[in-house]
Design a protein around this motif. Structure first.
Motif, PDB file in Angstrom:
ATOM      1  N   MET A  37       1.089  -1.464  -0.201  1.00  0.00           N
ATOM      2  CA  MET A  37      -0.098   0.241  -0.268  1.00  0.00           C
ATOM      3  C   MET A  37       0.490   1.446  -0.268  1.00  0.00           C
ATOM      4  O   MET A  37       0.595   2.372  -0.787  1.00  0.00           O
ATOM      5  N   GLY A  53     -10.063  -0.796   3.525  1.00  0.00           N
ATOM      6  CA  GLY A  53      -8.454  -1.225   4.158  1.00  0.00           C
ATOM      7  C   GLY A  53      -8.570  -1.298   5.753  1.00  0.00           C
ATOM      8  O   GLY A  53      -9.337  -2.148   6.568  1.00  0.00           O
ATOM      9  N   GLY A  63      -6.074   2.633   2.794  1.00  0.00           N
ATOM     10  CA  GLY A  63      -6.830   2.294   2.204  1.00  0.00           C
ATOM     11  C   GLY A  63      -6.932   2.959   1.005  1.00  0.00           C
ATOM     12  O   GLY A  63      -6.208   3.480   0.325  1.00  0.00           O
TER      13      GLY A  63
END
Length: 169
Positions: free
Chosen positions: A5, A154, A129
């Motif tokens: 991420m 997320g 997220g």
């Protein structure tokens, strides 16, 4: 997962900066918004930007601060891309939303323990997220009104329903 991420987040920022430097004919706008977040269960205020890359694509960063509730402060940083799906006659343009989200939170506990004094402690954290949603850009003179529905997937999962008012720069 977290490293992925972070790398995706960095790639998205680099892409936005690349388009900002290379696309001279783009239109920019900025504005503010009001949003309700589920699971946060509160109202937030947003500062929004929009950079039109071409007829279909735009970069739309935003920062949202939610009012403090139950000793918790929430704030969000969104780096979204909007893709125009279609024009709705006499109304505006319908667009899809996709992007990255960083959700920040701070929990602060305070208690009066009487003769033992006061107690105070806090905890901060963040979650990465992905945003998915849809919005409608409605021109209104020199500004645009943009209602949006956006879901964040997320570490923190929540739905946001809100409206932005954007001014051309």
């Amino acid at each position: 997962k977290n490293l992925f991420m972070k790398n995706l987040f960095k790639t998205f920022i680099v892409a936005i900066l690349f388009f900002a430097v290379t696309e001279a004919s783009a239109q920019m706008s900025a504005g503010f918004g009001l949003v309700y977040g589920t699971n946060i269960n509160n109202i937030g205020f947003s500062a929004n930007g929009k950079y039109e890359i071409n007829e279909k694509w735009s970069a739309a960063p935003s920062f949202t601060y939610f009012l403090k509730k139950n000793s918790v402060n929430w704030s969000l940083l969104d780096l979204d891309a909007n893709y125009q799906l279609t024009e709705i006659e006499s109304l505006g343009s319908l667009y899809a939303i996709g992007g990255l989200n960083m959700t920040f939170f701070k929990i602060k506990y305070e208690a009066d323990l009487g003769e033992y004094g006061d107690f105070s402690d806090s905890f901060t954290g963040s979650d990465a997220g992905v945003n998915l949603g849809i919005g409608l850009n409605v021109p209104a003179g020199d500004l645009a009104i943009a209602p949006e529905i956006k879901y964040t997937l997320g570490g923190a999962n929540f739905l946001r329903i809100g409206v932005k008012v954007m001014f051309g720069l």
